[in-house]
Design a protein around this motif. Sequence first.
Motif, PDB file in Angstrom:
ATOM      1  N   THR A  79       0.571  -1.047  -0.002  1.00 59.85           N
ATOM      2  CA  THR A  79      -0.045  -0.107  -0.011  1.00 59.85           C
ATOM      3  C   THR A  79       0.369   1.191  -0.084  1.00 59.85           C
ATOM      4  O   THR A  79       0.051   2.454  -0.410  1.00 59.85           O
ATOM      5  CB  THR A  79      -0.980   0.683   1.433  1.00 59.85           C
ATOM      6  N   GLY A  80       1.797   1.041   0.197  1.00 59.93           N
ATOM      7  CA  GLY A  80       3.105   2.372   0.419  1.00 59.93           C
ATOM      8  C   GLY A  80       2.886   2.956   2.063  1.00 59.93           C
ATOM      9  O   GLY A  80       3.365   3.947   2.106  1.00 59.93           O
ATOM     10  N   ALA A  81       2.090   2.657   2.556  1.00 61.48           N
ATOM     11  CA  ALA A  81       1.496   3.482   3.849  1.00 61.48           C
ATOM     12  C   ALA A  81       3.250   3.664   4.748  1.00 61.48           C
ATOM     13  O   ALA A  81       3.369   2.603   4.919  1.00 61.48           O
ATOM     14  CB  ALA A  81       0.266   2.925   4.872  1.00 61.48           C
ATOM     15  N   VAL A  82       3.157   4.524   5.429  1.00 65.59           N
ATOM     16  CA  VAL A  82       4.453   4.850   5.877  1.00 65.59           C
ATOM     17  C   VAL A  82       4.119   4.204   7.591  1.00 65.59           C
ATOM     18  O   VAL A  82       2.823   4.483   7.979  1.00 65.59           O
ATOM     19  CB  VAL A  82       4.519   5.907   6.068  1.00 65.59           C
ATOM     20  N   LEU A  83       5.048   3.665   8.201  1.00 60.73           N
ATOM     21  CA  LEU A  83       4.827   2.490   9.582  1.00 60.73           C
ATOM     22  C   LEU A  83       6.071   3.271  10.339  1.00 60.73           C
ATOM     23  O   LEU A  83       5.603   3.600  11.055  1.00 60.73           O
ATOM     24  CB  LEU A  83       5.355   1.273   8.984  1.00 60.73           C
ATOM     25  N   THR A  84       6.666   3.507   9.806  1.00 59.97           N
ATOM     26  CA  THR A  84       8.068   4.334  11.188  1.00 59.97           C
ATOM     27  C   THR A  84       8.868   4.700  10.078  1.00 59.97           C
ATOM     28  O   THR A  84       9.359   5.022   9.339  1.00 59.97           O
ATOM     29  CB  THR A  84       8.750   2.640  11.113  1.00 59.97           C
ATOM     30  N   LYS A  85       9.153   5.435  11.093  1.00 62.99           N
ATOM     31  CA  LYS A  85      10.646   6.799  10.359  1.00 62.99           C
ATOM     32  C   LYS A  85      11.442   6.651  12.095  1.00 62.99           C
ATOM     33  O   LYS A  85      11.002   6.690  12.725  1.00 62.99           O
ATOM     34  CB  LYS A  85      10.139   8.173  10.137  1.00 62.99           C
ATOM     35  N   ALA A  86      13.297   7.082  10.576  1.00 59.74           N
ATOM     36  CA  ALA A  86      14.170   6.612  11.856  1.00 59.74           C
ATOM     37  C   ALA A  86      15.098   7.194  11.428  1.00 59.74           C
ATOM     38  O   ALA A  86      15.656   7.687   9.882  1.00 59.74           O
ATOM     39  CB  ALA A  86      14.246   5.738  12.201  1.00 59.74           C
ATOM     40  N   GLU A  87      16.284   7.899  12.422  1.00 62.08           N
ATOM     41  CA  GLU A  87      17.191   7.960  11.664  1.00 62.08           C
ATOM     42  C   GLU A  87      18.321   7.482  13.192  1.00 62.08           C
ATOM     43  O   GLU A  87      18.113   7.236  13.993  1.00 62.08           O
ATOM     44  CB  GLU A  87      17.055   9.509  12.272  1.00 62.08           C
ATOM     45  N   SER A  88      19.930   7.151  11.687  1.00 64.50           N
ATOM     46  CA  SER A  88      20.205   6.696  13.286  1.00 64.50           C
ATOM     47  C   SER A  88      21.975   7.647  12.342  1.00 64.50           C
ATOM     48  O   SER A  88      22.187   7.929  11.837  1.00 64.50           O
ATOM     49  CB  SER A  88      20.775   5.314  12.726  1.00 64.50           C
ATOM     50  N   THR A  89      22.575   7.950  13.833  1.00 63.66           N
ATOM     51  CA  THR A  89      24.510   8.987  13.787  1.00 63.66           C
ATOM     52  C   THR A  89      25.715   7.943  14.006  1.00 63.66           C
ATOM     53  O   THR A  89      24.409   7.359  15.098  1.00 63.66           O
ATOM     54  CB  THR A  89      24.031  10.065  13.914  1.00 63.66           C
ATOM     55  N   GLN A  90      26.156   7.580  12.726  1.00 66.62           N
ATOM     56  CA  GLN A  90      27.637   6.772  13.210  1.00 66.62           C
ATOM     57  C   GLN A  90      28.522   8.035  13.207  1.00 66.62           C
ATOM     58  O   GLN A  90      28.698   9.039  12.727  1.00 66.62           O
ATOM     59  CB  GLN A  90      27.782   5.533  12.926  1.00 66.62           C
ATOM     60  N   MET A  91      29.960   7.561  14.055  1.00 65.99           N
ATOM     61  CA  MET A  91      30.966   8.456  14.557  1.00 65.99           C
ATOM     62  C   MET A  91      32.249   7.939  14.078  1.00 65.99           C
ATOM     63  O   MET A  91      32.111   6.182  14.680  1.00 65.99           O
ATOM     64  CB  MET A  91      30.958   9.135  15.552  1.00 65.99           C
ATOM     65  N   ALA A  92      33.256   7.910  13.185  1.00 72.47           N
ATOM     66  CA  ALA A  92      34.415   7.447  12.926  1.00 72.47           C
ATOM     67  C   ALA A  92      35.254   6.899  14.230  1.00 72.47           C
ATOM     68  O   ALA A  92      35.321   7.812  14.840  1.00 72.47           O
ATOM     69  CB  ALA A  92      35.019   7.746  11.829  1.00 72.47           C
ATOM     70  N   VAL A  93      35.925   6.350  14.121  1.00 66.91           N
ATOM     71  CA  VAL A  93      36.428   5.574  15.974  1.00 66.91           C
ATOM     72  C   VAL A  93      37.552   5.010  15.426  1.00 66.91           C
ATOM     73  O   VAL A  93      37.606   4.044  14.545  1.00 66.91           O
ATOM     74  CB  VAL A  93      36.112   5.483  16.886  1.00 66.91           C
ATOM     75  N   ASP A  94      38.568   5.643  15.606  1.00 68.76           N
ATOM     76  CA  ASP A  94      40.552   4.909  14.530  1.00 68.76           C
ATOM     77  C   ASP A  94      40.583   3.513  15.876  1.00 68.76           C
ATOM     78  O   ASP A  94      40.450   3.070  16.388  1.00 68.76           O
ATOM     79  CB  ASP A  94      41.634   5.405  14.949  1.00 68.76           C
ATOM     80  N   MET A  95      40.778   2.260  14.416  1.00 68.21           N
ATOM     81  CA  MET A  95      40.317   0.821  15.164  1.00 68.21           C
ATOM     82  C   MET A  95      41.926   1.126  16.421  1.00 68.21           C
ATOM     83  O   MET A  95      42.319   0.021  17.431  1.00 68.21           O
ATOM     84  CB  MET A  95      40.558  -0.229  14.615  1.00 68.21           C
ATOM     85  N   LYS A  96      43.296   1.707  16.225  1.00 68.34           N
ATOM     86  CA  LYS A  96      44.360   1.568  16.656  1.00 68.34           C
ATOM     87  C   LYS A  96      44.338   1.730  17.886  1.00 68.34           C
ATOM     88  O   LYS A  96      44.924   2.043  19.211  1.00 68.34           O
ATOM     89  CB  LYS A  96      45.595   1.659  16.035  1.00 68.34           C
ATOM     90  N   LYS A 134      41.799   4.333  19.614  1.00 69.75           N
ATOM     91  CA  LYS A 134      39.925   4.063  20.172  1.00 69.75           C
ATOM     92  C   LYS A 134      40.018   6.069  19.989  1.00 69.75           C
ATOM     93  O   LYS A 134      38.600   6.025  20.386  1.00 69.75           O
ATOM     94  CB  LYS A 134      40.161   3.459  21.014  1.00 69.75           C
ATOM     95  N   ASP A 135      40.499   6.597  18.723  1.00 66.64           N
ATOM     96  CA  ASP A 135      40.210   8.196  19.264  1.00 66.64           C
ATOM     97  C   ASP A 135      38.791   8.519  18.589  1.00 66.64           C
ATOM     98  O   ASP A 135      38.690   7.397  17.033  1.00 66.64           O
ATOM     99  CB  ASP A 135      41.083   8.764  18.816  1.00 66.64           C
ATOM    100  N   SER A 136      37.805   9.292  18.473  1.00 63.23           N
ATOM    101  CA  SER A 136      37.023   9.088  18.168  1.00 63.23           C
ATOM    102  C   SER A 136      37.108  10.443  16.913  1.00 63.23           C
ATOM    103  O   SER A 136      38.245  11.652  17.309  1.00 63.23           O
ATOM    104  CB  SER A 136      35.493   9.758  18.684  1.00 63.23           C
ATOM    105  N   LEU A 137      36.638  10.562  15.763  1.00 56.37           N
ATOM    106  CA  LEU A 137      37.312  11.328  14.593  1.00 56.37           C
ATOM    107  C   LEU A 137      35.980  12.423  14.654  1.00 56.37           C
ATOM    108  O   LEU A 137      34.710  12.151  14.852  1.00 56.37           O
ATOM    109  CB  LEU A 137      37.202  11.052  13.401  1.00 56.37           C
TER     110      LEU A 137
END
Length: 145
Positions: free
Chosen positions: A102-119, A121-124
Amino acid sequence: MAVKKIKETIEFQVEFYDVDSMQVAWHGNYVKFMEVARCALLRKIGYDYNEMTRSGYIWPVVDLHIKYIRPMIFMQRIRAEVTLVEYEVCMKLSYKFMDAETGAVLTKAESTQMAVDMKTKDSLWACPTCFVDKVRAFLANDKVV
Protein backbone atom coordinates in the motif's frame (compact mmCIF):
# COMPACT_ATOMS: atom_id res chain seq x y z
CA MET A 1 19.48 22.53 -8.12
CA ALA A 2 18.55 19.77 -5.69
CA VAL A 3 21.20 18.30 -3.44
CA LYS A 4 22.11 14.78 -4.54
CA LYS A 5 21.57 12.07 -1.96
CA ILE A 6 22.42 8.41 -1.98
CA LYS A 7 19.41 6.21 -1.37
CA GLU A 8 18.83 2.47 -1.24
CA THR A 9 15.60 0.50 -1.07
CA ILE A 10 15.18 -3.04 0.20
CA GLU A 11 12.21 -5.28 0.88
CA PHE A 12 11.73 -7.89 3.55
CA GLN A 13 8.97 -9.83 5.24
CA VAL A 14 8.22 -9.64 8.96
CA GLU A 15 9.03 -13.15 10.11
CA PHE A 16 7.80 -15.16 13.10
CA TYR A 17 11.03 -14.56 15.02
CA ASP A 18 10.54 -10.77 14.64
CA VAL A 19 7.16 -10.58 16.38
CA ASP A 20 5.82 -10.67 19.92
CA SER A 21 2.88 -12.72 21.20
CA MET A 22 0.46 -10.29 19.51
CA GLN A 23 2.11 -10.91 16.09
CA VAL A 24 3.43 -7.34 16.02
CA ALA A 25 7.12 -6.71 15.29
CA TRP A 26 8.89 -6.25 18.62
CA HIS A 27 10.14 -2.66 18.91
CA GLY A 28 13.77 -3.73 19.42
CA ASN A 29 13.84 -5.48 16.04
CA TYR A 30 13.47 -2.15 14.24
CA VAL A 31 17.15 -1.51 14.92
CA LYS A 32 17.91 -4.79 13.15
CA PHE A 33 15.75 -3.73 10.20
CA MET A 34 17.67 -0.42 10.08
CA GLU A 35 20.96 -2.34 10.08
CA VAL A 36 19.89 -4.47 7.11
CA ALA A 37 18.98 -1.33 5.14
CA ARG A 38 22.17 0.47 6.20
CA CYS A 39 24.31 -2.50 5.07
CA ALA A 40 22.64 -2.43 1.65
CA LEU A 41 23.42 1.28 1.26
CA LEU A 42 27.03 0.83 2.41
CA ARG A 43 27.53 -2.04 -0.06
CA LYS A 44 26.12 0.19 -2.79
CA ILE A 45 28.84 2.81 -2.25
CA GLY A 46 31.61 0.23 -1.73
CA TYR A 47 32.14 0.77 2.00
CA ASP A 48 30.68 -2.30 3.69
CA TYR A 49 31.82 -3.55 7.10
CA ASN A 50 34.73 -5.51 5.61
CA GLU A 51 35.95 -2.35 3.88
CA MET A 52 35.54 -0.39 7.13
CA THR A 53 37.79 -2.87 8.90
CA ARG A 54 40.37 -2.73 6.11
CA SER A 55 40.34 1.07 6.29
CA GLY A 56 41.05 0.98 10.05
CA TYR A 57 37.81 2.48 11.38
CA ILE A 58 34.82 1.30 13.34
CA TRP A 59 31.56 3.22 13.24
CA PRO A 60 29.51 2.90 16.46
CA VAL A 61 26.00 4.27 16.54
CA VAL A 62 26.07 7.41 18.69
CA ASP A 63 22.48 8.57 18.23
CA LEU A 64 19.26 6.81 17.29
CA HIS A 65 15.69 8.03 16.85
CA ILE A 66 12.69 5.90 15.92
CA LYS A 67 9.13 7.14 15.37
CA TYR A 68 6.66 4.26 15.40
CA ILE A 69 3.61 5.29 13.36
CA ARG A 70 1.87 1.98 12.57
CA PRO A 71 2.88 -1.52 13.61
CA MET A 72 4.63 -4.00 11.36
CA ILE A 73 2.80 -7.29 11.60
CA PHE A 74 3.64 -10.96 11.02
CA MET A 75 4.07 -11.86 7.31
CA GLN A 76 3.74 -8.23 6.17
CA ARG A 77 5.98 -7.21 3.24
CA ILE A 78 7.98 -4.13 4.13
CA ARG A 79 9.80 -1.70 1.85
CA ALA A 80 12.61 0.15 3.60
CA GLU A 81 14.22 3.26 2.15
CA VAL A 82 17.48 4.51 3.62
CA THR A 83 19.11 7.80 2.65
CA LEU A 84 22.58 9.07 3.48
CA VAL A 85 21.97 12.62 4.70
CA GLU A 86 25.43 13.48 6.14
CA TYR A 87 28.86 12.05 5.36
CA GLU A 88 31.50 14.68 6.12
CA VAL A 89 31.24 15.10 9.90
CA CYS A 90 29.44 11.86 10.71
CA MET A 91 27.46 9.15 8.94
CA LYS A 92 23.83 10.15 9.35
CA LEU A 93 21.08 8.09 7.75
CA SER A 94 17.33 8.53 7.56
CA TYR A 95 14.99 5.57 7.18
CA LYS A 96 11.40 5.15 6.10
CA PHE A 97 9.61 1.81 6.47
CA MET A 98 6.43 1.31 4.45
CA ASP A 99 3.94 -1.40 3.70
CA ALA A 100 5.25 -2.75 0.38
CA GLU A 101 1.74 -3.23 -1.00
CA THR A 102 0.00 0.00 0.00
CA GLY A 103 2.92 2.37 0.54
CA ALA A 104 1.56 3.36 3.95
CA VAL A 105 4.34 4.75 6.13
CA LEU A 106 4.86 2.60 9.23
CA THR A 107 8.02 3.93 10.82
CA LYS A 108 10.54 6.74 10.37
CA ALA A 109 13.99 6.70 11.94
CA GLU A 110 17.44 8.28 11.96
CA SER A 111 20.81 6.94 13.02
CA THR A 112 24.13 8.70 13.45
CA GLN A 113 27.48 6.93 13.48
CA MET A 114 30.88 8.39 14.29
CA ALA A 115 34.19 7.07 13.00
CA VAL A 116 36.63 5.70 15.59
CA ASP A 117 40.25 4.86 14.79
CA MET A 118 40.67 1.12 15.51
CA LYS A 119 44.29 1.50 16.66
CA THR A 120 44.06 4.53 18.93
CA LYS A 121 40.35 4.20 19.87
CA ASP A 122 40.07 7.96 19.29
CA SER A 123 36.79 9.37 17.97
CA LEU A 124 37.12 11.41 14.81
CA TRP A 125 35.34 14.74 14.62
CA ALA A 126 35.15 14.43 10.84
CA CYS A 127 34.66 11.39 8.63
CA PRO A 128 37.87 9.80 7.33
CA THR A 129 38.78 10.61 3.74
CA CYS A 130 38.48 6.93 2.73
CA PHE A 131 34.73 7.12 3.43
CA VAL A 132 34.19 10.65 2.12
CA ASP A 133 36.03 9.76 -1.10
CA LYS A 134 33.78 6.70 -1.67
CA VAL A 135 30.65 8.83 -1.22
CA ARG A 136 31.91 11.60 -3.50
CA ALA A 137 32.95 9.10 -6.19
CA PHE A 138 29.49 7.53 -6.04
CA LEU A 139 27.82 10.95 -6.24
CA ALA A 140 30.00 11.90 -9.22
CA ASN A 141 28.71 8.86 -11.13
CA ASP A 142 25.11 10.20 -10.91
CA LYS A 143 23.82 6.96 -9.39
CA VAL A 144 21.69 8.91 -6.95
CA VAL A 145 18.17 10.13 -6.40
